[in-house]
Structures are given as C-alpha cells and as structure tokens.
Enzyme design. Sequence first.
Site, PDB file in Angstrom:
ATOM      1  N   GLU A 233       3.805  -2.009   2.786  1.00  0.00           N
ATOM      2  CA  GLU A 233       4.942  -1.257   3.341  1.00  0.00           C
ATOM      3  C   GLU A 233       4.510   0.008   4.060  1.00  0.00           C
ATOM      4  OE1 GLU A 233       9.262   0.652   1.984  1.00  0.00           O
ATOM      5  OE2 GLU A 233       8.191  -0.729   0.666  1.00  0.00           O
ATOM      6  N   LYS A 249      12.789  -4.247   1.032  1.00  0.00           N
ATOM      7  CA  LYS A 249      13.743  -4.336  -0.066  1.00  0.00           C
ATOM      8  C   LYS A 249      14.242  -5.765  -0.134  1.00  0.00           C
ATOM      9  CE  LYS A 249      14.980  -1.307  -3.017  1.00  0.00           C
ATOM     10  NZ  LYS A 249      13.842  -0.856  -3.821  1.00  0.00           N
TER      11      LYS A 249
END
Length: 422
Positions: A233, A249
């Site tokens: 990420e 997410k």
Amino acid sequence: MPPGKSTERMRKVGPYGVETLPRVCAEGGPAVMAADRGPAVVNVPGAPAACRGALTERARLHWSRGDGGDPAALAEEFLAAHGLPLHDLTRPAPGRHGTGACGAALYLSAAAGALLAGAPTGAPEPAPTLPDLAVVVYEHGPTRATRPGPPPQWWLGEWTESWTPRQHAAAVDAVRAAIGRGDVYQSNLVGHAAAPYTGDPLPALSRLGALPGARYGGVLTGDGWAIGCASPETLVEVTDGQVITRPIKGTRPATATGRAELLASAKERAEHIMIVDLERNDLARIARTGTVTVDDLFAVRRWCDLWQAESTVRAAAADGLGLADLLRATCPGGSVTGAPKLAALTQINTLEPVGRGASMGALGWVAPGHVDLGLTIRTAAADGQRLHTWAGGGITWDSDADAEVAEAAAKTTPIRATLAGR
C-alpha cells in the site's frame, strides 16, 4: 567515512539523534557492530532500483516521543542539513546525484503519526527499543561484501497474541456500538503478536520483503532493532508535483470465488469508499484547489494469497509544499485509522491493548522532488529478543466479529510462515 573516524564512535547530531554506520541485530539478541557482515546491498523500501547496489550510509537521525519536538519538522530539517532539501516538493527532482547525498530512508511510527494528528498515544509499545522516527541518509559509494559461509542458524518460537480472539471480537462489538451512537463511521482495529527467536533476524525479514505483491518490500535496521516490510500500500507518493495515495480496504482469499465475493460485497465497498473520501480530504489540505481526483476506484489486486481492493487518489501539490506538511496531512494513513480520523484514533487508543509499533506507520524513500512512502501493513519488527507482527481490519456497522478475527488471521498467516522459513 572520513579517514581516522572510528566505526565504534557515535557523533551526536543535535539533541535528537546519532550519526553512525549501520548496526544490525546479531545472533543471540543484542545488537553489535556489523562492519564485516552487513548486507552488501541497501534494501530500503522504495529506494531506486538503480541505486540499491551502490548506497552507503552517510548520516542518521533517531527520535522517540519522549524526546519532544515535532517529528515532521525534525525530519525535514535533518534532511536539509545533510544535503537533501525537501522544503518544496513541487520543484523538479535533480537528474544527477553528483558526489552528495542520493536520498534517505524515512520511517515514522504509527504513534508518531497519531501525535502529528493530535490524537492520544497512550498504549504501551511492545517493542520500545524501536524509534518513532528514523531518517537514514545515503550516498553512492563502495559497499561491503558479505562474507561467505554456511546459512546462519535460525529458530523462531511460538507466537503470543496481545489479545485473545474473544477480546478481539469484543473490541469489534465496541466499535459497532460506537457507530450506532454516531461517534464514528468506521474504525480500524489492529492486533499484535510476538515470538522469541535466536539467530540473525535479517534473513527472515528480508524474506518477508520478497513476498509477491510487496510494493514496499525491504528492510531498515538500527541499533538493536530491524524492520521488515512487505506492504503493498502506498501511503503517499510525490513526483513532479503530483501527490498520490493508494488506500487498500477490503480483503478476500485469492480464489475466483473470493474475487467475486469482494466485488459483490456492499459492506466492503462502503467501507472502502469511506476511506477514499477521507483520503480525498487529507490530500485537499495540501493540494491546489480543485485538483483532487480519483483515478481508480475499488480496483481488485492480489497480495500473496489475498485479493484486496485498492483505489488511487491524486492531486497537484500546493505551491511550496514541504515534507513536514505532507507528513502532517497524511499520517497516520486513513485506511488503518478510520473515519473521522481523529475520533477513530481516540477510540483505537482505548480498545487496543498495546501500541502499533512499526506497523500502520510510514516507511520508504525521500529525495528532493520525490517522496515514496509505503504504509507499514504486512510488517514485522525485531527488537533483539522477539519478533513482532501486527494485523487487523476496518470495522463498520455491518461487520461480523468472527469474520473480522478470521480476516486478521488470514493477513498474518503468510507473514508468520515466511518469518519461520516455511
């Protein structure tokens, strides 16, 4: 290193840090100087691939919360003092390194990020030898060759969790109750585990950084500590005045069924979009008016044996944007806090039994005109006696406690197996 300067000496750099050669954790636990056995290649997450085989340490800064001061400002000032001005990230990156500093590794803990956001940071840290800020400046020069020999012995003991599955589930229910009261829309809960070890942890941490999908794979070491990262990420990237964040997410097993479930899940999509909106607001604080856009929304990508949903949020940096303001606007990352960010951080502080340590912070590479920091999910740390891992997930009104506990376990399983050498 200047002639005559002893590798055993540490020179003070102001009141906050030390300037020295790298140290790593050695067999048996405590850190020792490793001038003859250090890694031949600097493997800092985010470092330019073309530079990794030619980097040597020039200076470093360590800072902990007890030292006082603003870690974002300290980092920017320290970098400028060592030939890396990051006061204006809108300026084009220089094309040549010359004989000066090439760039720097930058690590910021989750607790330091919470401090920048004005949130409480009271939970005790499970690995207190780790600093809350580390900045290591590198230049191009000769590297040390690792001495050949048999693979070092490595033993990793049983993992001890910081909370039980029942306690984790109770925390999920507490977040859902807070959502019902209107205190938050979403909070991210993170659990911790530690295991004793003997031997050198660096090969294990390096294996972690080589996991598939680890966009920010690599290792950073210090005196008595080491961090291994396999994060996919992007917390924040700045290139040519463009600021980008890529929040992740939503998670499912990396099967055809898992991918279909992730794409069809209203709960995962709602959770994801909440964080995208939060990240849009974070970037808007440091962007030119009207330039914040979402390039990709809920794109499904793979990390190890998991599918994850990722979006790309982009903006044009405001004139004169410096590193300190960038860190204040983006740390800690919204995908590991919740929304609203400050309310979620306040709630997290009351629910999580220990601090987040090296996880859920920032780690990557900075240089004039260029910043590339990963969010330290899928991250482990060694403190000389134990290895530490963290994992969790975002909680919404539709969350199922047992499913959230299982998701955290699924995220940490490949990390623990890799650290053990399986």
